[in-house]
Design an enzyme around this catalytic site. Structure first.
Site, PDB file in Angstrom:
ATOM      1  N   THR A   1       0.819  -1.209   0.000  1.00  0.00           N
ATOM      2  CA  THR A   1       0.000   0.000   0.000  1.00  0.00           C
ATOM      3  C   THR A   1       0.853   1.260   0.000  1.00  0.00           C
ATOM      4  O   THR A   1       1.990   1.254   0.483  1.00  0.00           O
ATOM      5  CB  THR A   1      -0.913   0.009   1.250  1.00  0.00           C
ATOM      6  OG1 THR A   1      -1.571   1.275   1.370  1.00  0.00           O
ATOM      7  CG2 THR A   1      -0.093  -0.214   2.523  1.00  0.00           C
ATOM      8  N   ASP A   2       0.279   2.354  -0.507  1.00  0.00           N
ATOM      9  CA  ASP A   2       0.983   3.642  -0.453  1.00  0.00           C
ATOM     10  C   ASP A   2       1.040   4.203   0.958  1.00  0.00           C
ATOM     11  O   ASP A   2       1.805   5.125   1.249  1.00  0.00           O
ATOM     12  CB  ASP A   2       0.336   4.660  -1.396  1.00  0.00           C
ATOM     13  CG  ASP A   2      -1.128   4.961  -1.081  1.00  0.00           C
ATOM     14  OD1 ASP A   2      -1.698   4.329  -0.171  1.00  0.00           O
ATOM     15  OD2 ASP A   2      -1.712   5.811  -1.775  1.00  0.00           O
ATOM     16  N   GLU A   3       0.270   3.629   1.886  1.00  0.00           N
ATOM     17  CA  GLU A   3       0.239   4.154   3.252  1.00  0.00           C
ATOM     18  C   GLU A   3       1.558   3.950   3.992  1.00  0.00           C
ATOM     19  O   GLU A   3       1.802   4.604   5.010  1.00  0.00           O
ATOM     20  CB  GLU A   3      -0.917   3.535   4.038  1.00  0.00           C
ATOM     21  CG  GLU A   3      -2.276   3.916   3.469  1.00  0.00           C
ATOM     22  CD  GLU A   3      -3.433   3.573   4.384  1.00  0.00           C
ATOM     23  OE1 GLU A   3      -3.279   3.718   5.610  1.00  0.00           O
ATOM     24  OE2 GLU A   3      -4.483   3.166   3.872  1.00  0.00           O
TER      25      GLU A   3
ATOM     26  N   TYR B   1      -1.581  -0.271  11.127  1.00  0.00           N
ATOM     27  CA  TYR B   1      -1.738  -0.961   9.838  1.00  0.00           C
ATOM     28  C   TYR B   1      -0.569  -0.675   8.902  1.00  0.00           C
ATOM     29  O   TYR B   1       0.087  -1.590   8.396  1.00  0.00           O
ATOM     30  CB  TYR B   1      -3.050  -0.542   9.162  1.00  0.00           C
ATOM     31  CG  TYR B   1      -3.064  -0.830   7.680  1.00  0.00           C
ATOM     32  CD1 TYR B   1      -2.905  -2.141   7.208  1.00  0.00           C
ATOM     33  CD2 TYR B   1      -3.213   0.195   6.742  1.00  0.00           C
ATOM     34  CE1 TYR B   1      -2.895  -2.409   5.847  1.00  0.00           C
ATOM     35  CE2 TYR B   1      -3.212  -0.077   5.378  1.00  0.00           C
ATOM     36  CZ  TYR B   1      -3.053  -1.374   4.941  1.00  0.00           C
ATOM     37  OH  TYR B   1      -3.044  -1.638   3.589  1.00  0.00           O
TER      38      TYR B   1
ATOM     39  N   LYS C   1       2.464  -3.142   7.402  1.00  0.00           N
ATOM     40  CA  LYS C   1       2.719  -3.357   5.972  1.00  0.00           C
ATOM     41  C   LYS C   1       4.140  -2.945   5.607  1.00  0.00           C
ATOM     42  O   LYS C   1       4.802  -3.609   4.780  1.00  0.00           O
ATOM     43  CB  LYS C   1       1.706  -2.588   5.128  1.00  0.00           C
ATOM     44  CG  LYS C   1       0.309  -3.153   5.149  1.00  0.00           C
ATOM     45  CD  LYS C   1       0.246  -4.568   4.581  1.00  0.00           C
ATOM     46  CE  LYS C   1       0.440  -4.599   3.079  1.00  0.00           C
ATOM     47  NZ  LYS C   1       0.259  -5.972   2.533  1.00  0.00           N
TER      48      LYS C   1
END
Length: 353
Positions: A134-136, A160, A164
């Site tokens: 994810t870009d997060e 989260y 990741k």
């Protein structure tokens, strides 16, 4: 028969990927999914009698189960999608995210490493481990900052995204230490059919249709890049086919929009179908702790090197998405189980307006 293994294939992105895969290829796909609250095997009911799709219920933390599957089905690739993925849930219960996203990825990598090491030379060269992230992991951006590139430093701000980022680092380490031929993708916010209604777009659609409040965190000006899920699935296929081992690829929709803009669009499109003033349901509530202000993906690398670019604009994608939810009332009712209602109560009850 050539085979690939996918983890988390009964979830939102996994479902769409498998349906697309079976439609466009003759290759078998083994689907390993634990079937937690967001995993729904009914999503794949159209494949019930299709021998091309092989479903196995299991946990990626179960090393023995993974090794057995690899030995039995001899996949040429692993696509790792299984993950706990909802930021709000990670705030309320971070341990699940550590267990699945970090420990699960580690055990999957270990099993893949041993399996890959025993392959013949030609099969070893062609094997791939594709990790969907994810870009997060990159943190947050100011309004005018350049979009995330593949070289952006990790600065995760939630349990989260931290989990990741940790899994990304493990994948990278297994390539540089052991030579495992890995690929990593960082996608922006997905939307489309079969998305569990805890995420922004399906939550707003199902709440609006039920006449319930549309909760907007804070001022609603948090900005995200939005990627139609079918475009994401096509990108994953391209990366699997053409990506260079050890490389990472950003996958974005080139659609930066604020949360409030997204909600207004949903209300306006629904009004064209139902002739109701859905904007009147918008309710501002207390913001999420540590809420990242902006994500933005620079997806030039995948376009330049692999020739992929999204086909859908946000305007075309959101119409297709809303149409799907309007036509699938039974699916929506089924996923809104007691567990879902309990989660809504935990996350939204008591938030000050």
């Amino acid at each position: 028969m050539s085979t690939i293994l996918i983890t988390g294939g009964a979830g939102f992105i996994g479902t769409n990927f498998i349906l697309d895969w079976v439609k466009n290829t003759d290759e078998n796909i083994v689907n390993l999914d634990k079937l937690t609250y967001a995993g729904n095997l009914h999503n794949l009911v159209s494949l019930t009698n299709n021998p091309q799709h092989i479903f196995v219920q299991g946990d990626i933390c179960d090393s023995e189960r993974i090794s057995t599957l690899l030995e039995r089905y001899q996949p040429r690739a692993i696509i790792h999608m299984a993950a706990e993925s909802h930021v709000d849930r990670s705030i309320h219960g971070p341990e699940y995210f550590i267990q699945t996203n970090i420990t699960g990825t580690f055990r999957l990598l270990e099993a893949a490493r041993h399996y890959w090491g025993d392959l013949s030379v030609s099969r070893k060269e062609n094997f791939r481990f594709l990790h969907v992230s994810t870009d997060e992991v990159f943190g947050t951006l100011t309004k005018d900052a350049p979009a995330f590139t593949e070289n952006h430093c990790f600065q995760p701000n939630s349990p989260y995204s931290a989990s990741k980022a940790s899994s990304d680092c493990l994948v990278r380490a297994y390539h540089h230490t052991y030579g495992l031929p890995v690929l990593t993708t960082h996608c922006s916010n997905n939307y489309g059919a079969y998305q569990f209604p805890e995420k922004l777009i399906p939550l707003m659609i199902v709440n609006a249709l039920a006449g319930k409040p549309l909760p907007v965190y804070g001022d609603g000006q948090q900005i995200r890049d939005w990627l139609y899920v079918n475009d994401h699935c096509q990108a994953i296929r391209v990366v699997l086919e053409k990506g260079q081992p050890g490389e990472t690829y950003n996958i974005g929709g080139w659609n930066e929009k604020s949360n409030l803009e997204i909600i207004h669009t949903i209300c306006d499109v629904l009004q064209q179908f139902q002739q109701k003033d859905y904007r009147a349901l918008i309710t501002h509530v207390a913001d999420r702790p540590g809420h990242d202000r902006r994500y933005a993906i620079n997806a030039h690398k995948i376009e330049r090197e692999l020739g992929w670019r999204p086909l859908e604009t946000f305007e075309t994608g959101i119409r297709k998405t809303i149409q799907w939810y309007l036509e699938n009332h039974d699916w929506v009712a089924e996923v809104q189980s007691g567990d879902y209602r309990k989660w809504v109560e935990i996350n939204y009850t008591g938030r000050s307006q």
